[in-house]
Design a protein around this motif. Structure first.
Motif, short mmCIF file in Angstrom:
data_model
loop_
_atom_site.label_atom_id
_atom_site.label_comp_id
_atom_site.label_asym_id
_atom_site.label_seq_id
_atom_site.Cartn_x
_atom_site.Cartn_y
_atom_site.Cartn_z
N LYS A 53 36.15 -53.10 -8.86
CA LYS A 53 36.88 -54.88 -8.54
C LYS A 53 35.25 -55.09 -8.56
CE LYS A 53 40.84 -55.19 -7.16
NZ LYS A 53 41.75 -56.27 -6.76
N SER A 54 34.29 -56.17 -9.73
CA SER A 54 33.18 -56.11 -9.28
C SER A 54 32.57 -57.66 -10.35
CB SER A 54 31.96 -55.38 -10.02
OG SER A 54 30.90 -56.33 -9.68
N GLY A 55 32.32 -58.42 -9.55
CA GLY A 55 33.04 -60.06 -10.27
C GLY A 55 34.43 -60.25 -10.82
N GLY A 56 35.27 -60.32 -10.56
CA GLY A 56 36.46 -60.61 -10.88
C GLY A 56 36.60 -60.32 -11.89
N PHE A 57 35.87 -58.52 -12.36
CA PHE A 57 37.11 -57.82 -13.55
C PHE A 57 36.65 -56.68 -12.64
CE2 PHE A 57 34.50 -61.07 -15.42
CZ PHE A 57 35.84 -61.22 -16.22
N LYS A 58 37.71 -55.99 -13.12
CA LYS A 58 37.74 -54.88 -13.28
C LYS A 58 37.66 -53.66 -14.48
CE LYS A 58 41.64 -52.11 -11.36
NZ LYS A 58 43.90 -52.01 -11.12
N ASP A 59 36.95 -52.65 -13.68
CA ASP A 59 36.79 -52.21 -14.75
C ASP A 59 36.63 -50.01 -14.31
OD1 ASP A 59 35.10 -51.59 -16.89
OD2 ASP A 59 33.64 -51.75 -16.87
N VAL A 60 36.36 -49.59 -15.09
CA VAL A 60 36.42 -48.15 -14.98
C VAL A 60 35.02 -47.57 -15.36
CG1 VAL A 60 37.44 -45.51 -15.56
CG2 VAL A 60 39.05 -48.01 -14.78
N HIS A 61 33.99 -47.01 -14.21
CA HIS A 61 33.11 -45.98 -15.26
C HIS A 61 33.35 -44.83 -15.19
CE1 HIS A 61 28.65 -45.22 -15.41
NE2 HIS A 61 28.66 -44.22 -14.63
N HIS A 62 33.55 -44.67 -16.83
CA HIS A 62 33.58 -42.95 -17.49
C HIS A 62 32.24 -42.48 -18.07
CE1 HIS A 62 36.64 -40.52 -19.93
NE2 HIS A 62 35.59 -39.63 -19.24
N GLU A 63 31.99 -41.31 -17.24
CA GLU A 63 30.63 -40.99 -17.19
C GLU A 63 31.38 -38.92 -17.95
OE1 GLU A 63 26.99 -40.09 -14.76
OE2 GLU A 63 27.91 -41.94 -14.80
N ILE A 64 30.20 -38.70 -18.29
CA ILE A 64 29.98 -37.18 -18.18
C ILE A 64 28.57 -36.92 -17.62
CG2 ILE A 64 30.17 -35.01 -20.06
CD1 ILE A 64 31.78 -36.52 -21.59
N ALA A 65 28.44 -36.74 -16.74
CA ALA A 65 27.32 -36.27 -15.50
C ALA A 65 27.00 -35.35 -15.70
CB ALA A 65 27.68 -36.59 -14.08
N PHE A 66 25.29 -34.66 -15.80
CA PHE A 66 24.79 -33.02 -16.44
C PHE A 66 24.06 -33.18 -14.68
CE2 PHE A 66 25.13 -35.10 -20.37
CZ PHE A 66 26.17 -34.29 -20.82
N PHE A 67 24.20 -31.51 -13.91
CA PHE A 67 23.65 -31.42 -12.00
C PHE A 67 22.83 -29.61 -12.50
CE2 PHE A 67 27.22 -34.16 -11.56
CZ PHE A 67 27.39 -34.75 -10.50
N LYS A 68 21.77 -29.92 -11.63
CA LYS A 68 21.40 -29.31 -11.78
C LYS A 68 20.78 -28.52 -11.18
CE LYS A 68 18.21 -29.61 -15.86
NZ LYS A 68 17.05 -29.30 -16.81
N LYS A 69 21.18 -27.17 -9.81
CA LYS A 69 20.59 -26.88 -9.15
C LYS A 69 19.35 -26.50 -8.78
CE LYS A 69 23.53 -24.10 -6.90
NZ LYS A 69 24.34 -22.70 -6.05
N ILE A 70 18.24 -26.93 -7.12
CA ILE A 70 16.93 -26.47 -7.64
C ILE A 70 16.82 -25.76 -6.32
CG2 ILE A 70 14.90 -27.53 -7.76
CD1 ILE A 70 15.69 -29.99 -9.51
N ASN A 71 16.27 -25.04 -6.69
CA ASN A 71 16.47 -24.63 -5.09
C ASN A 71 16.49 -24.19 -4.30
OD1 ASN A 71 13.51 -24.12 -5.85
ND2 ASN A 71 13.48 -25.70 -4.66
N GLY A 72 18.59 -23.89 -4.63
CA GLY A 72 19.87 -23.35 -4.05
C GLY A 72 20.40 -25.31 -4.07
N ILE A 73 19.53 -26.04 -4.39
CA ILE A 73 20.28 -27.64 -3.75
C ILE A 73 21.26 -28.10 -5.37
CG2 ILE A 73 19.86 -29.89 -2.76
CD1 ILE A 73 18.01 -28.09 -1.39
N TRP A 74 21.74 -28.78 -5.18
CA TRP A 74 22.29 -29.71 -6.50
C TRP A 74 21.66 -30.79 -6.74
CZ3 TRP A 74 25.18 -27.36 -10.66
CH2 TRP A 74 25.64 -26.00 -10.46
N PHE A 75 21.33 -30.90 -7.37
CA PHE A 75 20.97 -32.75 -8.10
C PHE A 75 21.77 -33.15 -9.36
CE2 PHE A 75 17.90 -30.63 -5.48
CZ PHE A 75 16.95 -31.98 -4.34
N TYR A 76 21.49 -34.16 -9.04
CA TYR A 76 21.90 -34.65 -10.67
C TYR A 76 20.83 -34.93 -11.52
CZ TYR A 76 23.93 -39.11 -13.19
OH TYR A 76 24.24 -39.86 -13.90
N ASP A 77 21.07 -35.45 -12.18
CA ASP A 77 20.34 -34.75 -13.41
C ASP A 77 20.26 -35.91 -14.43
OD1 ASP A 77 17.78 -34.05 -15.26
OD2 ASP A 77 19.15 -32.65 -16.63
N THR A 78 21.57 -36.23 -14.94
CA THR A 78 21.45 -37.71 -16.67
C THR A 78 22.94 -37.53 -16.41
OG1 THR A 78 21.57 -35.99 -18.39
CG2 THR A 78 19.53 -37.12 -17.58
#
Length: 173
Positions: A111-136
């Motif tokens: 909820k933000s600014g009096g509105f309820k919403d849903v952030h729907h995302e397909i997130a892409f992750f990469k592992k660099i040197n054994g550690i996961w990171f959010y890509d896009t």
């Protein structure tokens, strides 16, 4: 805080907190996704920034991220598809993505600014040197459905003025 905001059903101190505090690295893309959601809930913007890939093609607006985190009431996280994010090797389809890439589809309700919403995302992750990171991420578009019938031009204006809609609030429409 006892239960972790990520919805795992585990205690915060045994779930996302060690990742956010830098005591451990998220073992899977899903674990990183859950901890990033939790970081929004607890307003740990440094963790969100630190878990993003940093290069010329990736930029994060820290102020906007902080504002969204702090001005929102976070209501829950739903993992829709965890790709290869499961820790169990038996559940990983190695032919779909390389071992150092994964996709997690999720919905974060807030909820933000009096509105309820849903952030729907397909997130892409990469592992660099054994550690996961959010890509896009790709936002999944949604259809907005009107709850009340459409106001006709000659209908009474819903603002209560007593005038026709076309001569009141509908002038510019």
């Amino acid at each position: 805080m006892s239960m972790c905001p990520c919805g795992s059903g585990r205690d915060y101190s045994e779930c996302c907190e060690p990742y956010i505090l830098g005591k451990a690295d998220a073992p899977t893309a899903e674990a990183l996704m859950r901890s990033r959601y939790t970081a929004y809930v607890v307003h740990d913007i440094d963790y969100i920034v630190d878990t993003c890939i940093k290069d010329d093609d990736h930029d994060i607006d820290v102020k906007q991220t902080k504002d969204w985190s702090e001005k929102s009431e976070w209501l829950g996280l739903k993992i829709i598809d965890r790709g290869k994010g499961l820790a169990s090797e038996a559940e990983i389809d190695k032919d779909v993505l390389p071992d150092d890439e994964n996709v997690v589809e999720f919905e974060a309700e807030y909820k933000s600014g009096g509105f309820k919403d849903v952030h729907h995302e397909i997130a892409f992750f990469k592992k660099i040197n054994g550690i996961w990171f959010y890509d896009t991420g790709t936002i999944v578009p949604k259809t907005i459905v009107r709850e009340s019938p459409k106001v006709g031009r000659n209908d009474p204006c819903p603002c209560g003025s007593g005038r026709k809609y076309k001569h009141c609030c509908g002038k510019n429409g």
